[in-house]
Scaffold this active site. Structure first.
Site, PDB file in Angstrom:
ATOM      1  NE  ARG A 114      -3.604  -2.183   2.780  1.00 47.15           N
ATOM      2  CZ  ARG A 114      -3.333  -3.344   3.371  1.00 47.15           C
ATOM      3  NH1 ARG A 114      -2.118  -3.543   3.898  1.00 47.15           N
ATOM      4  NH2 ARG A 114      -4.257  -4.281   3.461  1.00 47.15           N
TER       5      ARG A 114
ATOM      6  CE  LYS B 278      -7.990  -1.061   5.467  1.00 47.14           C
ATOM      7  NZ  LYS B 278      -8.859  -1.422   4.296  1.00 47.14           N
TER       8      LYS B 278
ATOM      9  CG  HIS C  10      -4.749   0.076  -3.227  1.00 50.18           C
ATOM     10  ND1 HIS C  10      -4.046  -0.069  -2.046  1.00 50.18           N
ATOM     11  CD2 HIS C  10      -5.693  -0.906  -3.210  1.00 50.18           C
ATOM     12  CE1 HIS C  10      -4.546  -1.076  -1.354  1.00 50.18           C
ATOM     13  NE2 HIS C  10      -5.544  -1.598  -2.039  1.00 50.18           N
TER      14      HIS C  10
ATOM     15  NE  ARG D 278      -2.800  -4.233  -0.671  1.00 53.91           N
ATOM     16  CZ  ARG D 278      -2.255  -5.043   0.237  1.00 53.91           C
ATOM     17  NH1 ARG D 278      -0.957  -5.211   0.257  1.00 53.91           N
ATOM     18  NH2 ARG D 278      -3.019  -5.668   1.116  1.00 53.91           N
TER      19      ARG D 278
ATOM     20  CG  HIS E 224      -5.704  -9.531   1.872  1.00 57.66           C
ATOM     21  ND1 HIS E 224      -5.783  -9.758   0.518  1.00 57.66           N
ATOM     22  CD2 HIS E 224      -5.604  -8.183   2.020  1.00 57.66           C
ATOM     23  CE1 HIS E 224      -5.736  -8.610  -0.125  1.00 57.66           C
ATOM     24  NE2 HIS E 224      -5.626  -7.642   0.753  1.00 57.66           N
TER      25      HIS E 224
ATOM     26  CE1 TYR F 144      -7.650  -5.840  -1.800  1.00 57.75           C
ATOM     27  CE2 TYR F 144      -5.456  -5.342  -2.599  1.00 57.75           C
ATOM     28  CZ  TYR F 144      -6.502  -5.094  -1.746  1.00 57.75           C
ATOM     29  OH  TYR F 144      -6.386  -4.087  -0.820  1.00 57.75           O
TER      30      TYR F 144
END
Length: 371
Positions: free
Chosen positions: A199, A232, A309, A312, A335, A344
């Protein structure tokens, strides 16, 4: 009678002094409620920024309703939600976050453990109630609520972006322009985002000490693993850390070249831990990465929905296309759930057709065996 040592942090008995007449009782009680809620959240070890943001949202709701918490109703929440959608165009996730903050505040002030309802009944002849219910708040029904136009970049788009970034470096050097160092830095930033599936904030916060050897990949030297320290965060908690194994040797080569040959040319580099430095000796910020990406994207005539992003997203998609175990990819990008990694993934038509062909061949082979 509740003893002082049994009174929980944030309760009315601790925030308001008995027998003291308040000059502006409504404002004083509301401020005391927020102060008590802050203490209660700190006791749960929530992040200061999370607490501050929740308080800001609750005050905004109070201003919108024109009432104090003990006079809030579900109708106020209905009207506020409508305003957020129709007038301000807030995203679903944003609206749900706002409603969640108000719901948690109402849970706090209506809980008998903190005695705020009792205090309000004595002072104002009424008490706060929960104004957020299933029928008037947004429900998290979808795994992904972002922009539906957001997608992974194709391999060709990634290559075009990285080639263009390299061309900016060569052009600056050839013309003798100021900015060759920053152009080289930015080109390496984009390669690093894609090469490790990061990120913007994660790549921005990298330090020179965040790389180390992987005994299973000695050929990568001191860049076999990357330690991501600012992943995150879950709601209310601090950044999540993870270790990302290096799987793209060309990206390792690019990053090592930058650290060895380019970063030392930046001012104040010796006294700074950041990998990505600005010309003034500060740390490169996510906003600056996004702005440079947008400039390159627009110069190439790519979709304006593409953002850093998306690199990613591309990392995940391209690894899956190359046959990498989805569980490994999930761990790489941090994740918690496989369903998030699946969101994704946007595999190409060629990959889909290849998988379909293999499935058909297995099915036909099985039929042949039964004949």
């Amino acid at each position: 009678m509740v003893r002082q040592d049994e009174t929980p942090e944030g309760s009315a008995r601790l925030e308001l002094v008995d027998g003291v007449s308040l000059l502006h009782p409504e404002d004083a009680v509301f401020d005391a409620m927020l102060s008590g809620w802050e203490r209660q959240q700190r006791g749960r070890r929530l992040e200061p920024d999370t607490i501050k943001e929740r308080h800001r949202i609750v005050r905004r709701f109070a201003v919108f309703s024109g009432e104090y918490p003990w006079r809030w109703t579900a109708a106020h929440m209905d009207e506020w939600s409508t305003s957020l959608i129709a007038e301000h165009g807030r995203a679903k996730s944003t609206i749900r976050s706002y409603q969640g903050a108000v719901r948690q505040f109402c849970d706090f002030v209506t809980s008998p453990h903190y005695a705020w309802a009792e205090e309000c009944e004595v002072r104002f002849g009424t008490h706060p109630v929960q104004v957020c219910h299933e029928w008037n708040t947004a429900v998290h029904l979808e795994d992904y609520e972002g922009d539906p136009d957001r997608r992974p970049m194709t391999r060709e788009e990634v290559q075009a972006l990285l080639d263009y970034a390299d061309d900016r470096v060569e052009a600056a050097v050839r013309l003798g322009r100021k900015g060759a160092l920053t152009a080289y830095r930015d080109a390496t930033v984009f390669k690093t985002i894609y090469g490790w599936g990061l990120r913007c904030r994660e790549v921005s916060r990298l330090d020179v000490t965040d790389f180390y050897r992987n005994p299973k990949a000695p050929e990568l030297g001191g860049f076999g693993n990357m330690h991501v320290r600012y992943g995150k965060a879950s709601r209310g908690s601090g950044p999540r850390r993870r270790t990302v194994a290096s799987v793209m040797p060309w990206a390792v080569e690019s990053l090592e070249d930058y650290l060895v040959n380019i970063r030392p040319r930046f001012r104040h580099h010796a006294g700074h831990r950041a990998v990505w430095l600005t010309e003034r000796g500060g740390r490169l910020q996510p906003r600056e990465i996004e702005e440079r990406f947008a400039a390159y994207r627009d110069a190439l005539g790519m979709d304006r929905e593409l953002v850093p992003h998306c690199l990613r997203h591309s990392y995940v998609t391209h690894l899956i296309e190359d046959g990498v175990d989805p569980k490994f990819v999930q761990e790489q990008v941090g994740h918690r759930f496989a369903s998030t990694t699946a969101i994704y993934t946007g595999v190409s038509t060629d990959f889909t057709n290849t998988m379909m062909r293999r499935a058909l061949e297995r099915a036909f082979a099985a039929e042949e065996e039964t004949k």
